[in-house]
Design a protein around this motif. Structure first.
Motif, PDB file in Angstrom:
ATOM      1  N   ALA A 282       1.070  -1.262   0.125  1.00 52.25           N
ATOM      2  CA  ALA A 282      -0.345   0.093  -0.225  1.00 52.25           C
ATOM      3  C   ALA A 282       1.242   0.879  -0.237  1.00 52.25           C
ATOM      4  CB  ALA A 282      -0.795  -0.097   1.231  1.00 52.25           C
ATOM      5  N   GLY A 283       0.240   2.623  -0.667  1.00 55.90           N
ATOM      6  CA  GLY A 283       1.111   3.682  -0.486  1.00 55.90           C
ATOM      7  C   GLY A 283       0.692   3.939   0.544  1.00 55.90           C
ATOM      8  N   PRO A 284       2.407   4.344   1.019  1.00 57.59           N
ATOM      9  CA  PRO A 284       2.952   4.977   2.772  1.00 57.59           C
ATOM     10  C   PRO A 284       1.924   6.260   3.107  1.00 57.59           C
ATOM     11  CG  PRO A 284       4.473   5.305   1.004  1.00 57.59           C
ATOM     12  CD  PRO A 284       3.651   4.878   0.073  1.00 57.59           C
ATOM     13  N   ILE A 285       1.784   6.148   3.835  1.00 52.69           N
ATOM     14  CA  ILE A 285       1.420   7.722   4.905  1.00 52.69           C
ATOM     15  C   ILE A 285       2.251   8.470   5.379  1.00 52.69           C
ATOM     16  CG2 ILE A 285      -1.091   6.935   4.374  1.00 52.69           C
ATOM     17  CD1 ILE A 285      -1.166   5.792   7.346  1.00 52.69           C
ATOM     18  N   PRO A 286       2.398   9.562   6.044  1.00 53.73           N
ATOM     19  CA  PRO A 286       0.958  10.446   5.648  1.00 53.73           C
ATOM     20  C   PRO A 286       1.112  10.910   3.586  1.00 53.73           C
ATOM     21  CG  PRO A 286       1.886  11.279   7.719  1.00 53.73           C
ATOM     22  CD  PRO A 286       2.577   9.954   7.104  1.00 53.73           C
ATOM     23  N   GLY A 287       0.700  10.908   3.254  1.00 56.50           N
ATOM     24  CA  GLY A 287       1.451  11.767   1.458  1.00 56.50           C
ATOM     25  C   GLY A 287       1.910  12.864   1.866  1.00 56.50           C
ATOM     26  N   PRO A 288       2.290  12.968   0.631  1.00 60.16           N
ATOM     27  CA  PRO A 288       2.945  15.058   0.010  1.00 60.16           C
ATOM     28  C   PRO A 288       2.164  15.796   0.666  1.00 60.16           C
ATOM     29  CG  PRO A 288       2.321  14.276  -1.859  1.00 60.16           C
ATOM     30  CD  PRO A 288       2.660  12.620  -0.479  1.00 60.16           C
ATOM     31  N   LEU A 289       0.903  15.979   1.044  1.00 57.74           N
ATOM     32  CA  LEU A 289      -0.115  16.615   0.990  1.00 57.74           C
ATOM     33  C   LEU A 289      -0.173  17.344   2.893  1.00 57.74           C
ATOM     34  CD1 LEU A 289      -2.314  16.933  -1.991  1.00 57.74           C
ATOM     35  CD2 LEU A 289      -0.192  18.389  -1.849  1.00 57.74           C
ATOM     36  N   ASP A 443      16.504  16.065   4.500  1.00 62.96           N
ATOM     37  CA  ASP A 443      14.991  15.892   4.797  1.00 62.96           C
ATOM     38  C   ASP A 443      14.916  14.212   5.147  1.00 62.96           C
ATOM     39  OD1 ASP A 443      11.826  15.733   4.867  1.00 62.96           O
ATOM     40  OD2 ASP A 443      11.876  17.610   4.748  1.00 62.96           O
ATOM     41  N   LEU A 444      14.327  13.595   5.640  1.00 60.70           N
ATOM     42  CA  LEU A 444      14.133  12.374   5.411  1.00 60.70           C
ATOM     43  C   LEU A 444      12.550  11.194   5.256  1.00 60.70           C
ATOM     44  CD1 LEU A 444      15.814  11.381   9.474  1.00 60.70           C
ATOM     45  CD2 LEU A 444      16.958  10.608   6.820  1.00 60.70           C
ATOM     46  N   TYR A 445      12.075  12.606   5.156  1.00 62.13           N
ATOM     47  CA  TYR A 445      10.786  12.648   4.200  1.00 62.13           C
ATOM     48  C   TYR A 445      10.341  12.395   2.967  1.00 62.13           C
ATOM     49  CZ  TYR A 445       6.070  12.547   2.719  1.00 62.13           C
ATOM     50  OH  TYR A 445       4.751  12.152   1.917  1.00 62.13           O
ATOM     51  N   GLU A 446      11.307  13.359   2.231  1.00 64.67           N
ATOM     52  CA  GLU A 446      12.458  13.268   1.075  1.00 64.67           C
ATOM     53  C   GLU A 446      12.877  12.347   0.354  1.00 64.67           C
ATOM     54  OE1 GLU A 446      10.070  16.355  -0.925  1.00 64.67           O
ATOM     55  OE2 GLU A 446       9.669  17.141   1.066  1.00 64.67           O
ATOM     56  N   CYS A 447      13.557  11.878   1.503  1.00 61.45           N
ATOM     57  CA  CYS A 447      14.155  10.808   0.617  1.00 61.45           C
ATOM     58  C   CYS A 447      13.503  10.091   0.146  1.00 61.45           C
ATOM     59  CB  CYS A 447      15.724  10.931   1.309  1.00 61.45           C
ATOM     60  SG  CYS A 447      15.828   9.405   2.752  1.00 61.45           S
ATOM     61  N   SER A 448      12.698  10.006   1.210  1.00 67.13           N
ATOM     62  CA  SER A 448      12.002   8.054   0.631  1.00 67.13           C
ATOM     63  C   SER A 448      11.164   8.126  -0.178  1.00 67.13           C
ATOM     64  CB  SER A 448      11.106   8.525   1.947  1.00 67.13           C
ATOM     65  OG  SER A 448      11.596   8.455   3.381  1.00 67.13           O
ATOM     66  N   ASP A 449      11.757   8.059  -1.505  1.00 66.89           N
ATOM     67  CA  ASP A 449      10.466   8.118  -2.876  1.00 66.89           C
ATOM     68  C   ASP A 449      10.849   6.503  -3.287  1.00 66.89           C
ATOM     69  OD1 ASP A 449      13.646   7.277  -3.274  1.00 66.89           O
ATOM     70  OD2 ASP A 449      13.240   8.734  -4.853  1.00 66.89           O
ATOM     71  N   ASP A 450      11.095   5.743  -2.581  1.00 58.80           N
ATOM     72  CA  ASP A 450      10.961   4.557  -2.579  1.00 58.80           C
ATOM     73  C   ASP A 450      10.489   3.406  -1.352  1.00 58.80           C
ATOM     74  OD1 ASP A 450      11.478   1.720  -3.550  1.00 58.80           O
ATOM     75  OD2 ASP A 450      13.224   1.758  -3.837  1.00 58.80           O
ATOM     76  N   ALA A 451       9.025   3.156  -1.396  1.00 56.44           N
ATOM     77  CA  ALA A 451       8.437   2.627  -0.597  1.00 56.44           C
ATOM     78  C   ALA A 451       8.611   0.917  -0.348  1.00 56.44           C
ATOM     79  CB  ALA A 451       6.607   2.821  -0.767  1.00 56.44           C
ATOM     80  N   THR A 452       8.912   0.579  -2.128  1.00 53.51           N
ATOM     81  CA  THR A 452       9.133  -0.837  -1.819  1.00 53.51           C
ATOM     82  C   THR A 452      10.526  -1.484  -1.100  1.00 53.51           C
ATOM     83  OG1 THR A 452      10.414  -0.856  -3.137  1.00 53.51           O
ATOM     84  CG2 THR A 452       7.563  -1.329  -3.625  1.00 53.51           C
ATOM     85  N   HIS A 453      10.941  -0.214  -0.766  1.00 54.49           N
ATOM     86  CA  HIS A 453      12.493  -0.648   0.288  1.00 54.49           C
ATOM     87  C   HIS A 453      12.345  -0.189   1.256  1.00 54.49           C
ATOM     88  CE1 HIS A 453      12.977  -2.618  -3.745  1.00 54.49           C
ATOM     89  NE2 HIS A 453      13.543  -3.107  -3.500  1.00 54.49           N
ATOM     90  N   TYR A 504       9.376   9.440   9.024  1.00 50.36           N
ATOM     91  CA  TYR A 504      10.035  11.067   9.602  1.00 50.36           C
ATOM     92  C   TYR A 504       8.551  12.354   8.956  1.00 50.36           C
ATOM     93  CZ  TYR A 504      14.057   9.094  11.886  1.00 50.36           C
ATOM     94  OH  TYR A 504      15.138   7.884  12.556  1.00 50.36           O
ATOM     95  N   LEU A 505       8.524  12.685   9.584  1.00 53.44           N
ATOM     96  CA  LEU A 505       8.668  14.388   9.273  1.00 53.44           C
ATOM     97  C   LEU A 505       9.122  15.142   8.241  1.00 53.44           C
ATOM     98  CD1 LEU A 505       7.735  17.048  10.694  1.00 53.44           C
ATOM     99  CD2 LEU A 505       5.706  15.249  12.075  1.00 53.44           C
ATOM    100  N   ASP A 506      10.351  15.203   8.495  1.00 54.72           N
ATOM    101  CA  ASP A 506      11.486  16.125   7.900  1.00 54.72           C
ATOM    102  C   ASP A 506      12.369  15.620   8.159  1.00 54.72           C
ATOM    103  OD1 ASP A 506      11.842  16.699  11.491  1.00 54.72           O
ATOM    104  OD2 ASP A 506      10.577  18.230  11.334  1.00 54.72           O
ATOM    105  N   ASP A 507      13.663  16.664   8.672  1.00 56.94           N
ATOM    106  CA  ASP A 507      15.181  15.748   9.221  1.00 56.94           C
ATOM    107  C   ASP A 507      15.275  15.120  11.052  1.00 56.94           C
ATOM    108  OD1 ASP A 507      14.921  18.366  10.873  1.00 56.94           O
ATOM    109  OD2 ASP A 507      16.753  19.218   9.486  1.00 56.94           O
ATOM    110  N   ASN A 508      13.684  15.359  11.112  1.00 53.27           N
ATOM    111  CA  ASN A 508      13.858  15.365  12.686  1.00 53.27           C
ATOM    112  C   ASN A 508      13.225  14.387  13.439  1.00 53.27           C
ATOM    113  OD1 ASN A 508      13.858  17.225  15.236  1.00 53.27           O
ATOM    114  ND2 ASN A 508      14.303  18.059  12.799  1.00 53.27           N
ATOM    115  N   HIS A 509      11.974  14.932  13.581  1.00 55.14           N
ATOM    116  CA  HIS A 509      11.115  14.574  14.039  1.00 55.14           C
ATOM    117  C   HIS A 509       9.886  12.969  13.563  1.00 55.14           C
ATOM    118  CE1 HIS A 509      11.329  18.822  15.056  1.00 55.14           C
ATOM    119  NE2 HIS A 509      10.953  18.557  15.959  1.00 55.14           N
TER     120      HIS A 509
END
Length: 534
Positions: A282-289, A443-453, A504-509
């Motif tokens: 399934a697509g990861p949550i939360p979505g970018p919006l 940003d640990l959220y922005e780098c998360s572009d590969d949900a399958t891995h 993560y929602l940013d680089d540390n939270h």
């Protein structure tokens, strides 16, 4: 990036006539020729804008879109145009300068030189100016003769349409083909496609629109109709897109808001024990919006009676969840935004299981510790909370004990936490500490572009100490430490997507969605440490 140029042109088209009008009025008052005032005014504006860019502009990507950093580029051209009669080259110098200008332009097209916005942008602008200043007939061997070649003139006629079309064509192709850059074949094909589309737009849209208002006796009516049609054509897709974004944003909010550890598609931390670390079903949550709204909300009740006034105007999040029997809070959470994201969901669930009240006293960037270790509002917040705990000790205090460093294993105890724990436990308060989560400079959220891995990964040893620094506090009676690291990292590797939930929602939270899936696991651990039964 694509629309920035048009937005800047729009600002200049509004500002330049006003500035030139002021120059003409000033020239009349001083009884001098307007051209001198105009040339001087635009030269001053160019110098001021360039000086601001070099001396005061922020050192971040926003400067790329900053009007103040770009005005000098337009003003320089305007100053040169106004001063043209005095600086126009003639004779052999004109031919040499025009060829030099053309060579400089070609070089700047194929070789990256300088950073933009930056002073090196003056080179191509001066090169263009050298070509335009030359008043020479298009005789063989001249730049003017080369640029008068019919294919180049035709390209110039449709150049604005080429500008409008080529970038979306390139970007959409890269996105669809999942490429980072073009090769020679695909690049050539996209250039050809852009030229063909630009030619069609010029013939079918641009030229008919330019001719439309000129015929007949109702020019104003036709121009008005043209403006209304243009607005409708432009605003209707925007309205539809805005509505679609709103619907998608609300769907992403709902998915992030309603998830918990029992969600089979988004188990988050529950997947560590049940399904393993990687699951792309399934697509990861939360979505970018919705990610930037994924903070843990305040507790549902107001600040305990009589306490809100004690914090004054300090930015302290003070709220509570009353106990079913109406007693005061038996569980207190104090700390910063990391306590908010990691501890509050756990404290809420713990209180619900045991019928307890809970209160929170949180301030961004302000750890809980003896006041003398802190300054400003943070010191005052800690003084107020220490007084409250001294006067009416709760059963349990939850707080962060360690603080990690971005991309560095220098994790340590928070300032004064050992003294704090000793003081609280001397009051008969049980203290449960929480180890900090990894932090990064990216940003640990922005780098998360590969949900399958599992999104992006990083080494645990590069972000956290080999051993929880708070273990040294376990010798204090009444203190217990919770280490959630195994819910972020496994076998020395940390993931940014676990159980189809962004960690993560940013680089540390930690994201609120992931924190809620951690809560049942962490509550079980607290109950085990305290030897409690549900």
């Amino acid at each position: 990036q694509h629309l920035w140029s048009m937005s800047m042109q729009g600002q200049v088209f509004l500002a330049w006539p006003l500035l030139m009008t002021c120059c003409v009025l000033l020239a009349g008052a001083l009884h001098v020729r307007p051209r001198r005032i105009v040339a001087g005014a635009f030269a001053v504006l160019a110098a001021a804008s360039l000086w601001w860019l070099l001396a005061s502009a922020p050192d971040d990507p926003t400067v790329y879109f900053d009007t103040r950093a770009r005005l000098w580029e337009f003003a320089l051209g305007s100053a040169i145009a106004a001063a043209a009669p005095w600086i126009r080259p003639r004779g052999i110098a004109a031919r040499v300068l025009s060829w030099a200008g053309l060579v400089a332009l070609v070089v700047y097209c194929v070789v990256p030189i300088g950073h933009y916005p930056g002073p090196m942008a003056a080179a191509p602008m001066l090169a263009v100016s050298a070509i335009l200043l030359v008043e020479e007939s298009p005789t063989p061997g001249s730049v003017q003769h080369l640029l008068s070649w019919r294919p180049l003139a035709a390209l110039g006629d449709m150049s604005y349409c080429v500008y409008l079309i080529h970038w979306p064509v390139v970007v959409l192709f890269l996105a669809q083909s999942e490429r980072a850059q073009l090769d020679a074949g695909s690049g050539g094909a996209l250039i050809a496609a852009s030229l063909a589309l630009a030619w069609l737009m010029t013939r079918l849209v641009d030229r008919p629109v330019q001719r439309f208002p000129k015929g007949g006796g109702h020019v104003v009516l036709k121009k008005t109709a043209l403006v209304l049609v243009a607005l409708a054509v432009g605003l209707l897709p925007l309205a539809v897109a805005d509505k679609a974004f709103d619907n998608e944003r609300e769907a992403q909010r709902a998915a992030a808001r309603n998830n918990d550890a029992d969600d089979p598609e988004h188990p988050g931390a529950g997947a560590v024990a049940e399904q393993g670390w990687q699951d792309g079903s399934a697509g990861p949550i939360p979505g970018p919006l919705a990610i930037h709204e994924n903070w843990v909300p305040d507790l549902p009740g107001p600040c305990p009676p009589g306490q809100r006034e004690l914090f004054g105007r300090m930015k302290t999040l003070c709220s509570s969840m009353p106990a079913p029997d109406g007693d005061g809070p038996a569980v207190v959470v104090v700390g910063d935004s990391h306590a908010e994201q990691t501890i509050i969901p756990t404290a809420e669930l713990f209180a619900e299981r045991h019928g307890l009240g809970v209160a929170q006293y949180l301030m961004g960037g302000c750890s809980f510790g003896p006041p003398e270790y802190y300054e400003g509002d943070c010191r005052t917040r800690n003084e107020v909370v220490m007084t409250l705990l001294d006067e009416d000790p709760p059963d349990l205090v939850m707080l962060d004990t360690t603080v990690s460093a971005p991309d560095f294993p220098s994790e340590g105890l928070r300032p004064g936490v050992a003294e704090l724990v000793e003081h609280l436990t001397s009051l008969g308060i049980t203290v449960v500490g929480f180890r900090d989560n990894p932090r990064s400079v990216q940003d640990l959220y922005e780098c998360s572009d590969d949900a399958t891995h599992g999104g992006c990964s990083f080494a645990q040893g590069d972000h956290l100490a080999p051993v929880d620094p708070a273990e040294q506090l376990l010798t204090i009676p009444g203190f217990h430490e919770i280490d959630p690291t195994d819910l972020y990292c496994s076998a020395g590797t940390c993931r940014t997507i676990i159980g189809n939930v962004h960690v993560y929602l940013d680089d540390n939270h930690i994201s609120g969605s992931y924190a809620r899936t951690m809560a049942p696991i962490l509550v079980d651990r607290i109950e085990s440490l305290l030897e409690l039964k549900v």
